[in-house]
Design an enzyme around this catalytic site. Structure first.
Site, PDB file in Angstrom:
ATOM      1  N   SER A 150       1.057  -1.203   0.036  1.00 16.85           N
ATOM      2  CA  SER A 150       0.379   0.452  -0.058  1.00 16.85           C
ATOM      3  C   SER A 150       0.735   1.190   0.005  1.00 16.85           C
ATOM      4  CB  SER A 150      -0.989   0.177   1.101  1.00 16.85           C
ATOM      5  OG  SER A 150       0.336   0.031   2.707  1.00 16.85           O
ATOM      6  N   ARG A 174       0.628   3.771  -3.219  1.00 17.98           N
ATOM      7  CA  ARG A 174      -0.195   4.874  -3.244  1.00 17.98           C
ATOM      8  C   ARG A 174       0.436   6.146  -3.645  1.00 17.98           C
ATOM      9  NH1 ARG A 174       0.055   4.672   1.785  1.00 17.98           N
ATOM     10  NH2 ARG A 174      -1.561   4.162   2.675  1.00 17.98           N
ATOM     11  N   ASN A 213      -0.328   7.805  -7.234  1.00 18.43           N
ATOM     12  CA  ASN A 213      -1.397   9.200  -7.169  1.00 18.43           C
ATOM     13  C   ASN A 213      -0.312  10.004  -7.678  1.00 18.43           C
ATOM     14  OD1 ASN A 213      -3.344  10.535  -4.797  1.00 18.43           O
ATOM     15  ND2 ASN A 213      -1.696   8.718  -3.654  1.00 18.43           N
TER      16      ASN A 213
END
Lengths: 156, 274
Positions: B210, B214, B218
């Protein structure tokens, strides 16, 4: 989006940068920060101490001023006392001196009186003798009555 | 969309999303990949030269800036750069202290490196999308992807390092038995060891995945939108790219901060027993 050696390269460079940071970046900066913190704390403490010292000094000054005032009052009081004493002393001295002068003057007067009396006595004897001589010339010799005349003259 | 009239939109996007890959090709040997297919053929034994170049360059800039500030660090009145660097250092230090309730120089340095380095790599996203690739093109370099954090290798490389540190910290503070016990004996006790292990293992592995995805997601999405905006007619581009760039300033700082904070939190969780 292939997984390849870039991953290992990135992990390697990551660890090198972290190592560099631990060795050359973090310690000096945090040391400077904590030193500055200590310096500021010291400065504040010093200021506090300075304030205390000033307060103490003010108290000291007040105490000294009080003492000085008391001393001055004491000095004035003792000076007044002393001046009274001096005046008293002077008065006594003057009185005794005056008395002494009076006594001396009286003795002198006595002496002068004595002298005058002696002179008078000598003259009175002569005068009486002269008078008596004149009176008695007609009747008596001066030598015969000299002792009576002397007796009279001593009564003056 | 400056690179040639013959290029289609999808080719343009594809070009912008391809790394400059150097590796061992089954047919061509040790060479730069010409296109995504060749890069794929190279498999694991390849390296994204552009990602590594920009990552190391930016990391070196970070080290150089902070090193020069550290050299000038003194207890006197700080000024300019020193002030800025001290602000960041104190911010990171406070975050670490909050999580660990004590000073932890290693984690603090780790967090500082992550925060500044990831921020700088994200910052490359704000360089207009065509500048550096066109420049590279002019120098004869075929592909150039300038934002290292849009390369999943880069984010995974960092998050897997953090993952190893999590395991190391766990074993160091709880012992190997404690670490295994934490993986297998909760939440349901010793009669449910396989089930417990399944739950806890997923939880453990989810951390680096994660963390990496992440950041990657993004930045990849942000970069893609910049590329899409660059495909529009020139007079519309500023209207869209300026607001998106301004919004992106928030995103790049936030993602760097999240990566740093989660690293600190994971490591402090690994240190204390549940």
């Amino acid at each position: 989006m292939n997984i390849n050696l870039t991953l290992v390269g990135q992990a390697l460079s990551f660890s090198i940068f972290v190592w560099f940071c631990m060795k050359y970046v973090w310690p000096p900066i945090t040391a400077a920060l904590s030193e500055r913190q200590k310096k500021i704390a010291d400065g504040l403490a010093a200021a506090e101490r300075g304030n205390q010292v000033q307060e103490q000094a003010e108290q000291e000054v007040a105490k000294l001023l009080d003492e000085a005032r008391n001393q001055a009052a004491e000095i004035v009081a003792s000076a007044q006392k002393r001046s009274g004493e001096i005046v008293d002393e002077a008065r006594t001295t003057a009185r005794s001196e005056g008395e002494r002068l009076i006594v001396a003057a009286r003795a002198e007067i006595e002496q002068e009186l004595e002298k005058a009396k002696a002179a008078l006595r000598a003259q009175v004897g002569e005068l009486v003798v002269a008078g008596a001589t004149r009176v008695v010339a007609r009747e008596i010799n001066a030598d015969a009555h000299n002792d009576v005349i002397q007796e009279l003259a001593a009564k003056i | 969309m400056a690179s040639g009239e013959t290029q289609t939109a999808s080719e343009y996007i594809q070009h912008h999303l391809t790394n400059l890959t150097f590796g061992l090709h089954p047919e061509n040997g040790l060479s730069f990949a010409h296109g995504a297919a060749e890069a794929k053929d190279m498999g694991f034994m390849a390296i994204h030269v552009d990602s590594m170049f920009w990552a190391i360059l930016l990391g070196s800039i970070f080290c150089w800036v902070f090193y020069s500030a550290a050299q000038r660090a003194s207890a006197g009145v700080p000024s300019g750069l020193q002030n800025f660097v001290e602000m960041i250092v104190e911010f990171v230090d406070n975050s670490v202290r909050d999580a660990f309730h004590r000073e932890n120089v290693f984690v603090a340095c780790l967090a500082l490196t992550i925060f500044v380095w990831v921020f700088l790599m994200n910052l490359m996203d704000l360089v207009p999308v065509d500048f550096l690739p066109e420049l590279a093109m002019a120098l004869g370099i075929e592909y150039q992807k300038v934002v290292p954090t849009t390369d999943v290798n880069v984010t995974l490389g960092m998050s897997l390092s953090v993952f190893l540190l999590i395991i190391y910290t766990s074993i160091k503070s709880k012992g190997f038995g404690g670490f295994v016990g934490e993986l297998t004996l909760q939440p349901f006790g010793k009669w449910f060891i396989p089930f417990n292990f399944f739950l806890e293992f997923v939880g453990l592995v989810a951390k680096p995945i994660s963390l990496a995805l992440r950041l990657f997601g993004n930045l990849y999405a942000g970069e893609l939108i910049f590329i899409l905006i660059a495909l529009l007619p020139w007079f519309i581009q500023p209207v869209l790219s300026v607001p998106w760039a301004i919004f992106h300033i928030l995103v790049i700082v936030l993602q760097a901060f999240i990566f740093m904070t989660l690293t600190i939190v994971y490591l402090s969780m690994a240190e204390e027993s549940h």
